[in-house]
Motif scaffolding. Structure first.
Motif, mmCIF file in Angstrom:
data_model
loop_
_atom_site.group_PDB
_atom_site.id
_atom_site.type_symbol
_atom_site.label_atom_id
_atom_site.label_comp_id
_atom_site.label_asym_id
_atom_site.label_seq_id
_atom_site.Cartn_x
_atom_site.Cartn_y
_atom_site.Cartn_z
ATOM 1 N N PRO A 500 -13.562 2.665 70.346
ATOM 2 C CA PRO A 500 -14.043 3.774 71.330
ATOM 3 C C PRO A 500 -12.862 4.515 71.897
ATOM 4 C CG PRO A 500 -15.064 1.691 71.597
ATOM 5 C CD PRO A 500 -13.652 1.383 70.782
ATOM 6 N N GLU A 501 -11.568 3.589 72.235
ATOM 7 C CA GLU A 501 -10.647 4.762 72.930
ATOM 8 C C GLU A 501 -9.744 5.555 72.144
ATOM 9 O OE1 GLU A 501 -11.040 1.215 73.052
ATOM 10 O OE2 GLU A 501 -12.108 1.210 75.065
ATOM 11 N N LYS A 502 -9.678 5.366 70.749
ATOM 12 C CA LYS A 502 -9.189 6.085 69.782
ATOM 13 C C LYS A 502 -9.849 7.530 69.702
ATOM 14 C CE LYS A 502 -5.991 6.928 66.522
ATOM 15 N NZ LYS A 502 -4.558 6.973 66.518
ATOM 16 N N ARG A 503 -9.006 8.443 69.800
ATOM 17 C CA ARG A 503 -9.617 10.218 69.677
ATOM 18 C C ARG A 503 -8.506 10.589 68.642
ATOM 19 N NH1 ARG A 503 -13.330 7.900 71.323
ATOM 20 N NH2 ARG A 503 -14.713 8.844 73.114
ATOM 21 N N PHE A 504 -9.163 11.703 67.931
ATOM 22 C CA PHE A 504 -8.328 12.578 67.086
ATOM 23 C C PHE A 504 -8.292 13.880 67.858
ATOM 24 C CE2 PHE A 504 -9.800 8.991 64.228
ATOM 25 C CZ PHE A 504 -8.551 8.549 63.987
ATOM 26 N N GLY A 505 -7.421 14.711 67.481
ATOM 27 C CA GLY A 505 -7.228 16.096 68.001
ATOM 28 C C GLY A 505 -6.895 17.215 66.977
ATOM 29 N N GLU A 506 -6.507 18.189 67.227
ATOM 30 C CA GLU A 506 -6.189 19.250 66.396
ATOM 31 C C GLU A 506 -4.949 18.913 65.303
ATOM 32 O OE1 GLU A 506 -7.666 22.261 65.900
ATOM 33 O OE2 GLU A 506 -9.330 21.630 67.144
ATOM 34 N N ARG A 507 -3.936 18.126 65.776
ATOM 35 C CA ARG A 507 -3.063 17.757 64.774
ATOM 36 C C ARG A 507 -3.716 16.860 63.377
ATOM 37 N NH1 ARG A 507 -0.130 13.002 64.199
ATOM 38 N NH2 ARG A 507 1.732 13.138 63.226
ATOM 39 N N THR A 508 -4.303 16.177 63.734
ATOM 40 C CA THR A 508 -5.159 15.338 62.616
ATOM 41 C C THR A 508 -6.091 16.188 61.928
ATOM 42 O OG1 THR A 508 -5.282 13.238 64.167
ATOM 43 C CG2 THR A 508 -6.540 13.417 62.251
ATOM 44 N N LEU A 509 -6.657 17.050 62.618
ATOM 45 C CA LEU A 509 -7.548 17.885 61.677
ATOM 46 C C LEU A 509 -6.778 18.757 60.893
ATOM 47 C CD1 LEU A 509 -10.434 19.898 62.914
ATOM 48 C CD2 LEU A 509 -8.641 21.052 62.000
ATOM 49 N N THR A 510 -5.646 19.122 61.234
ATOM 50 C CA THR A 510 -4.874 20.042 60.427
ATOM 51 C C THR A 510 -4.077 19.097 59.198
ATOM 52 O OG1 THR A 510 -3.829 21.463 62.464
ATOM 53 C CG2 THR A 510 -2.596 21.398 60.299
ATOM 54 N N ILE A 511 -3.852 17.910 59.302
ATOM 55 C CA ILE A 511 -3.135 17.086 58.374
ATOM 56 C C ILE A 511 -4.229 16.858 57.613
ATOM 57 C CG2 ILE A 511 -2.288 14.774 58.057
ATOM 58 C CD1 ILE A 511 -1.067 14.923 60.668
ATOM 59 N N ILE A 512 -5.490 16.488 57.662
ATOM 60 C CA ILE A 512 -6.769 16.112 57.038
ATOM 61 C C ILE A 512 -7.105 17.225 56.099
ATOM 62 C CG2 ILE A 512 -9.053 15.525 56.705
ATOM 63 C CD1 ILE A 512 -7.127 13.198 57.461
ATOM 64 N N GLU A 513 -7.087 18.560 57.003
ATOM 65 C CA GLU A 513 -7.281 19.837 56.174
ATOM 66 C C GLU A 513 -6.353 20.212 54.986
ATOM 67 O OE1 GLU A 513 -8.580 24.636 57.059
ATOM 68 O OE2 GLU A 513 -7.235 23.401 58.493
ATOM 69 N N GLY A 514 -4.930 19.774 55.583
ATOM 70 C CA GLY A 514 -3.870 20.052 54.419
ATOM 71 C C GLY A 514 -3.886 19.176 53.145
ATOM 72 N N ILE A 515 -4.106 17.841 53.473
ATOM 73 C CA ILE A 515 -4.469 17.135 52.504
ATOM 74 C C ILE A 515 -5.629 17.220 51.620
ATOM 75 C CG2 ILE A 515 -4.801 14.456 51.965
ATOM 76 C CD1 ILE A 515 -3.542 13.601 54.329
ATOM 77 N N GLY A 516 -6.518 17.669 52.216
ATOM 78 C CA GLY A 516 -7.818 18.006 51.391
ATOM 79 C C GLY A 516 -7.494 19.309 50.606
ATOM 80 N N ARG A 517 -6.627 20.330 50.830
ATOM 81 C CA ARG A 517 -6.357 21.304 50.045
ATOM 82 C C ARG A 517 -5.740 20.939 48.822
ATOM 83 N NH1 ARG A 517 -5.463 24.309 54.955
ATOM 84 N NH2 ARG A 517 -3.272 23.745 54.953
ATOM 85 N N GLN A 518 -4.904 20.018 49.084
ATOM 86 C CA GLN A 518 -3.836 19.401 47.915
ATOM 87 C C GLN A 518 -4.864 18.535 46.942
ATOM 88 O OE1 GLN A 518 -1.073 20.403 46.747
ATOM 89 N NE2 GLN A 518 -0.277 21.595 48.544
ATOM 90 N N ALA A 519 -5.597 17.751 47.569
ATOM 91 C CA ALA A 519 -6.625 16.891 47.092
ATOM 92 C C ALA A 519 -7.690 17.543 46.035
ATOM 93 C CB ALA A 519 -7.282 15.880 48.071
ATOM 94 N N ALA A 520 -8.102 18.489 46.381
ATOM 95 C CA ALA A 520 -9.078 19.461 45.668
ATOM 96 C C ALA A 520 -8.315 19.934 44.505
ATOM 97 C CB ALA A 520 -9.627 20.425 46.410
ATOM 98 N N ILE A 521 -7.338 20.486 44.382
ATOM 99 C CA ILE A 521 -6.376 20.729 43.182
ATOM 100 C C ILE A 521 -6.237 19.494 42.311
ATOM 101 C CG2 ILE A 521 -4.390 21.888 42.468
ATOM 102 C CD1 ILE A 521 -4.208 23.572 45.044
ATOM 103 N N ALA A 522 -5.472 18.578 42.892
ATOM 104 C CA ALA A 522 -5.343 17.296 42.108
ATOM 105 C C ALA A 522 -6.424 16.883 41.697
ATOM 106 C CB ALA A 522 -4.528 16.384 43.175
ATOM 107 N N ILE A 523 -7.553 16.763 42.062
ATOM 108 C CA ILE A 523 -8.814 16.280 41.583
ATOM 109 C C ILE A 523 -9.238 17.258 40.387
ATOM 110 C CG2 ILE A 523 -11.603 16.135 41.653
ATOM 111 C CD1 ILE A 523 -10.974 15.570 44.661
ATOM 112 N N GLU A 524 -9.277 18.552 40.669
ATOM 113 C CA GLU A 524 -9.520 19.415 39.319
ATOM 114 C C GLU A 524 -8.494 19.262 38.198
ATOM 115 O OE1 GLU A 524 -11.915 22.630 37.847
ATOM 116 O OE2 GLU A 524 -12.018 21.135 39.446
ATOM 117 N N HIS A 525 -7.333 19.055 38.470
ATOM 118 C CA HIS A 525 -6.146 18.815 37.369
ATOM 119 C C HIS A 525 -6.601 17.491 36.758
ATOM 120 C CE1 HIS A 525 -2.908 21.504 39.288
ATOM 121 N NE2 HIS A 525 -4.029 21.980 38.913
#
Length: 945
Positions: A500-525
C-alpha cells in the motif's frame, strides 16, 4: 575367278553409311524424358509441339493453352506459317475447336473441303489436320494441331495414338511447371517480406542508437535514401499549435533547414496526412489536386511523391516526403511498407530524443533521467532483437517490472475477433491470471484502450472496475500503457506493486510508455518473422513435394516393369508423407480379394495376417470398395475396423484407391505411429498418386500381355530348323531385348529353292503385335516371290509394291536378301536399307561390305531394286545382323560396326555357329547384359577347300 565387284555394289568397310529408321518406342521414351524434365512452360510447350510434329511426320504444328471457357490464351507454333499463327480462332470453327469440345482426337484428311474449316488455314495451304486435346483431371487445358501442307499426305490413327500418349504426359508436365512457377512466386514474395523485416530491424537499431535529435534526423534522412533507393527526401516536424510544419532534415532537397510552411498554403492534401495519419502518394497531374498542392509540387519539381506520417500513440508528429526529382517514380507496395516502417521507427527515435532534451533541461534530474533513457535505449535494442514471440513477451514483462522497481508485471494482447484482452505473459503473478478474458470495453484495461493513453493507478483494490482475480493477486499501485502500432492498439503493458505504501509517478509512467512503444514494434516484427518462417517451411515442404512427385511421374512414365514402378511409388510416397509404414494391394477380380504386393515398415505378424484381404473388409478393403480416400486420426478409436495386429504398428492412417480408367484395381494404405499425422491435403495427394500408379500398372500389364503375344508370334516366325546346305556352314542366333522394350520385328529365314538356297535377314519398323504380324507378312511374301523367281532384286521390288498397297498404316522394312548357289559358290544379293553384311576374307583378314545402296521397303512406290553377285571362296564367310548388335550401348557409347569387325577379324577360323554365338556374347558383355533392341544374326561360312 572371282568377279570384280561394282563400285556401287561393293566397297571396303565404312561406318558412314545411313542406317534404317528409328523405332517408335525409343522415340516416345526420348520425348517423355525431354518434356518431363522441363519446368518452364514457355520452354516446355515449344519442345512438345516440335516433338509431336516430328513424331506424326507433319509439316507444321501449333499447341495452344485454353481457359475454362475454351478460349485460347496462348499459342506456341512450330514451322507454322504466320497466317496460321496469327489467325483468329472463331468458336465452332476448325478441328481444334472440335477436339476441345468433343474431348477427342480429330483427323481431317481433306481440309479445304472440311465444312468447319478456318478459311485462312485453307488459304495458307493446310491439306490435312490432326488435332488432339490435352486434359488433366477431366479438364481441358490445351490442344495440339498438326498440319500437312503437301497434297496427298494423310495422318493415321497410329500417329494419333502416339500423340494422345504424349498429350497425357504433357498435361502432367504443364501441371508440374505451373506448380513450380507458383512456388517460385511464393519464394520471391517471402524473400521480399524477409528483406522488408530485416530493413526495418536495421532501421530500429541504427535510429535508436542515439539520443541526439540532430544526429537522429540526419541519420534518418540518410537511411531513407539507403533503404528506398530514392534520390530525395525531406523530413518535416509538425506543430499543431499554429498548424505548420518545419524542415528538420533533407537529402538532395535543396531546402534550408528550419524553413517553416503553413499547411493551408502548402496544400489541403498535405493537411490530410496529419489529420488521418495515413500515407499519401501525391500526383502533380491529378486533376483533382488542390491548386496549393499543385504549386507546392511545382516549387519542388516533384511529379509523383510519397508522404508518410510519423506517429506516436496515434498522434502525428511529422512526415517524411520522398521522390525522384522531375520523375514519375511509381511506388510499389513494398516501398510504401518500408517507408511506413521507417517512419514508425523514426517517430519513436524522435520522441525519445525529445524526451531526452526535455530531461536535460532540468539539471537536478539530468543524471537520473539520462540513466532512464539509456536504459530505455538498451531495452529497445534488447527486445527488438528477440523474434520469438513467447520469449519476447516474457522479457518485456520482466524488464518493465525490474526497471520500475515494481513487484509484478504483465503483457496483454488484443483479440479483435473476440473483442477481448488476455494476459498470457506475466511476471510474479499466479497462473490463473492468464485464463481471464477481459472485454475491450470493460475494466481498467478498457479505459486505457479507449483513451489510447497511459494512466497511473493509485490503489487497484479501491477501483470499482477491478477484476476479482487480479484483486486477489494483491495488486495495489500500478501503471498501465497501451501498445500501439500506427494508431492500432495491439495490447497493453502494466506493472504493479503489492504494497500500500508503494506509489508510482510520472517517471514510471514515462518509462512504461517508452517500453510500450518499443514493445509494440518488436511484437509486430516477431509476428512478421513468424509468418515468414511458417511460409518458408510451407514452401520448403511444397518444393520437396514437387521434387518427389516430379521424380515419381518420370519413373512411372518411363518404366513398364511392375516391380520397379511399385517399389518406386511406395518409397517416394512414404518420403513425401513422412509415413512409418505402407502397403500396396492389387485386386484379384476373380476372387474379389486384395493381395499384398509390396510393403514397407510392417511386422512379420502383420504381413502374415494381411497377405489377402477380402474386398470391402479392413481398411484397404473399405478404401477399395468405396473408391474414395479415407483418413483415420487414431485407429484405437475404431476397433471395428482392424484386428489387433495393426495396433502394434500404426496409430493414424490414410488410404486411397488405385484406379485405372475409373475402375478400382487396388488400394494404397499409409500408416504412422503418431496420431493425427495426416491431413485432407495428404489424402487428396495420395488419391492423385493412386491414379498415376493405376495408369502405370495398366500400361505395365498391357505391355506384358503384348510382349508375351509378340514373342510367341515372332518365335513362330523363325525357321524351325536350319537346312543343311552342301559345302556351307550356317550359324544363327536370335535374342530379345532385355530392357523394357516391346518385342521388335527382327527375323531371318533359310530355305531351299530348287537346289539354291534363300538367305534372308530383316527388321520391321514398330514394336509388338503389329511388328510381329508384319514380320510374318514379309517372310511369306519374299518366299512366294523367290519361289516364282529366285532373284533377290525382283523379290524385293515386288514385295515393296505389296507393302505400299497396305494403306491402313505405314510399314518400313530393312532386308538383306541373298540366294546362294552351292554349285558355283556364288551369292547373289540385294540390300534394302539393312545394316551392311560383311564378306570376310580369312586369309587377308579383310572385310568387304555388301550393299546395293537401295532404300528400305515401304518408302518409295514403284522402286526397282538392284542386285550384285560375289563369290564366297573356301574358308570365307558372310556375317549379317540386325541393328540391335551395332546399337548395343554402354555408358552412352554404341557397340558399332568398327568394334564388330575388329572383334571378328581375330576369330574367323571358328565354325559358323560359334561365330554367331561369339557375336551375341560380345554384344551382351559390352552392354552389361542389357539389350535395348532385339538381335538376329545369320552367318554363312564356306567350308575350307
Amino acid at each position: 575367278m572371282e568377279p570384280v565387284p561394282e563400285k556401287r555394289g561393293q566397297r571396303k568397310f565404312s561406318i558412314t553409311e545411313p542406317r534404317h529408321l528409328r523405332k517408335d518406342l525409343e522415340t516416345m521414351l526420348s520425348v517423355m524424358v525431354d518434356i518431363s524434365s522441363e519446368l518452364d512452360i514457355d520452354k516446355l510447350l515449344p519442345k512438345v509441339i516440335r516433338h509431336i510434329t516430328n513424331l506424326s511426320d507433319g509439316d507444321a504444328g501449333i499447341i495452344a493453352l485454353v481457359d475454362e471457357t475454351g478460349a485460347i490464351t496462348k499459342r506456341y507454333p512450330y514451322k507454322a506459317p504466320d497466317v496460321i499463327v496469327k489467325a483468329e480462332m472463331p468458336p465452332g470453327k476448325g478441328a481444334l475447336y472440335r477436339a476441345t469440345t468433343e474431348r477427342k482426337t480429330i483427323i481431317v484428311d481433306n481440309y479445304p473441303s472440311y465444312p468447319e474449316r478456318i478459311d485462312s488455314f485453307a488459304l495458307a495451304g493446310v491439306k490435312a489436320v490432326l488435332a488432339t486435346p490435352i486434359a488433366r483431371k477431366d479438364k481441358i487445358i490445351g490442344v495440339t494441331e498438326i498440319f500437312n501442307l503437301s497434297p496427298g499426305r494423310r495422318f493415321t490413327w497410329h500417329q494419333a495414338g502416339l500423340l494422345e500418349v504424349v498429350a497425357k504426359q504433357t498435361a502432367v508436365a504443364i501441371e508440374n511447371a505451373t506448380l513450380y512457377e507458383l512456388q517460385i512466386e511464393n519464394q520471391q514474395a517471402m524473400s521480399e517480406a524477409l528483406r522488408t523485416a530485416n530493413a526495418l530491424l536495421e532501421a530500429a537499431n541504427i535510429i535508436g542508437s542515439s539520443l541526439d535529435l540532430n544526429q537522429v534526423l540526419d541519420r534518418l534522412s540518410d537511411l531513407v535514401t539507403e533503404i528506398t533507393g530514392l534520390r530525395r527526401n525531406v523530413i518535416f516536424l509538425y506543430n499543431p499549435a499554429d498548424n505548420t510544419h518545419e524542415v528538420v532534415a533533407e537529402h538532395n532537397g535543396g531546402i534550408a533547414l528550419g524553413t517553416r510552411y503553413a499547411l493551408e498554403e502548402f496544400g489541403a492534401e498535405f493537411s490530410e496526412i496529419y489529420k488521418t495519419g495515413k500515407a499519401f502518394v501525391i500526383d502533380r497531374d491529378d486533376l483533382n489536386l488542390s491548386p496549393e498542392s499543385q504549386k507546392t509540387m511545382d516549387n519542388f519539381n516533384a511529379k509523383l511523391g510519397l508522404f508518410v506520417p510519423m506517429a506516436i500513440g496515434g498522434r502525428v508528429i511529422g512526415n517524411i516526403g520522398m521522390d525522384n526529382p522531375g520523375e514519375r517514380h511509381a511506388f510499389t507496395e513494398r516501398e510504401v511498407e518500408l517507408a511506413n516502417g521507417i517512419a514508425g521507427q523514426a517517430a519513436v527515435a524522435i520522441e525519445n530524443a525529445r524526451l531526452f532534451e526535455r530531461f536535460k533541461a532540468s539539471s537536478d534530474e539530468l543524471e537520473e533521467r539520462s540513466k532512464d533513457l539509456q536504459t530505455l535505449l538498451d531495452v529497445a535494442l534488447d527486445i527488438t532483437v528477440g523474434l520469438k514471440l513467447d520469449e519476447l513477451m516474457f522479457k518485456i514483462a520482466k524488464t518493465a517490472t525490474e526497471l520500475t522497481s515494481a513487484d509484478t508485471g504483465a503483457v496483454g494482447l488484443v483479440n479483435e475477433e473476440k473483442g477481448t484482452v488476455t494476459y498470457p505473459f506475466i511476471y510474479n503473478l499466479p497462473e490463473i491470471v492468464t485464463t481471464v478474458d477481459i472485454p475491450v470495453s470493460g475494466g481498467l484495461t478498457g479505459i486505457v484502450l479507449s483513451q489510447k493513453k497511459p494512466m497511473i493507478i493509485d490503489d487497484y483494490q479501491q477501483l470499482p472496475q477491478r477484476i476479482p482475480i487480479f484483486a486477489e493477486a494483491g495488486l495495489r499501485s500500478g501503471v498501465m500503457a497501451p501498445l500501439m502500432l500506427r494508431d492500432k492498439i495491439i495490447g497493453t503493458l502494466w506493472v504493479s506493486s503489492k504494497s500500500p505504501e508503494k506509489r508510482f509517478g510520472e517517471r514510471t509512467l514515462t518509462i512504461i510508455e517508452g517500453i510500450g512503444r518499443q514493445a509494440a514494434i518488436a511484437i509486430e516484427h516477431a509476428r512478421l518473422y513468424g509468418t515468414i518462417k511458417r511460409s518458408e517451411e510451407a514452401a520448403r515442404r511444397r518444393a520437396k513435394e514437387l521434387s518427389i512427385l516430379n521424380n515419381l511421374s518420370n519413373v512411372l512414365s518411363q518404366t513398364l516393369e511392375l516391380d520397379t514402378l511399385l517399389n518406386t511409388a511406395i518409397d517416394s510416397t512414404m518420403d513425401l508423407l513422412g509415413a512409418d509404414g505402407a502397403a500396396i494391394y492389387l485386386l484379384d477380380e476373380e476372387r474379389q480379394v486384395l493381395r499384398l504386393t509390396v510393403y514397407r515398415g510392417l511386422s512379420e505378424h502383420f504381413v502374415e495376417n494381411s497377405l489377402e484381404i477380402p474386398f470391402g473388409e479392413r481398411l484397404p478393403g473399405i478404401v477399395a470398395e468405396s473408391g474414395k480416400p479415407l483418413i483415420i486420426e487414431n485407429l484405437a478409436d475404431h476397433p471395428e475396423l482392424e484386428a489387433a495386429v495393426v495396433y502394434e504398428a500404426f496409430v493414424s492412417f490414410v488410404g486411397a484407391p488405385i484406379k485405372s480408367k475409373g475402375r478400382v484395381i487396388g488400394a494404397f494404405p499409409i500408416g504412422s505411429r503418431q496420431p493425427g499425422n495426416f491431413t485432407s491435403d495428404d489424402a487428396t495427394l495420395l488419391e492423385s498418386i493412386g491414379n498415376e500408379i493405376g495408369v502405370a500398372i495398366e500400361n505395365s500389364r498391357l505391355f506384358e500381355a503384348q510382349r508375351t503375344i509378340s514373342e510367341s508370334l515372332q518365335k513362330s516366325m523363325l525357321p524351325a530348323y536350319v537346312p543343311s546346305i552342301p559345302g556351307i556352314q550356317i550359324g544363327v542366333r536370335y535374342a530379345s531385348a532385355t530392357e523394357e522394350a516391346v518385342v521388335g520385328g527382327d527375323f531371318y529365314d533359310i530355305y531351299d529353292i530348287d537346289g539354291k538356297y534363300a538367305l534372308v535377314i530383316g527388321d520391321v519398323s514398330g514394336k509388338g503385335i503389329e511388328a510381329a504380324a508384319s514380320t510374318s507378312m514379309m517372310k511369306y511374301i519374299l518366299r512366294s516371290y523367290l519361289y516364282l523367281d529366285p532373284s533377290p532384286s525382283s523379290a524385293l521390288t515386288e514385295a515393296n509394291k505389296f507393302v505400299r498397297r497396305q494403306a491402313e498404316r505405314a510399314v518400313f522394312i530393312t532386308v538383306f536378301c541373298a540366294v546362294y548357289d552351292p554349285k558355283l559358290g556364288t551369292m547373289t544379293f540385294s540390300n534394302a536399307g539393312h545394316p551392311y553384311p560383311c564378306l570376310f576374307n580369312q586369309i587377308l583378314k579383310t572385310c568387304t561390305v555388301l550393299t546395293t545402296q537401295d532404300p528400305a521397303i515401304g518408302i518409295f512406290e514403284d522402286y526397282d531394286y538392284s542386285e550384285n553377285t560375289v563369290v564366297i571362296h573356301p574358308g570365307n564367310l558372310v556375317v549379317s545382323y540386325t541393328d540391335g548388335v551395332i546399337e548395343a550401348r554402354s555408358n552412352g557409347e554404341f557397340f558399332g560396326e568398327e568394334r564388330l569387325v575388329d572383334t571378328l577379324l581375330g576369330n574367323l577360323e571358328l565354325p559358323a555357329q560359334k561365330i554367331a554365338d561369339f557375336i551375341l556374347n560380345a554384344t551382351l558383355e559390352f552392354s552389361h547384359g542389357r539389350l535395348t533392341d532385339d538381335i538376329a544374326i545369320l552367318v554363312v561360312k564356306r567350308n575350307p577347300g
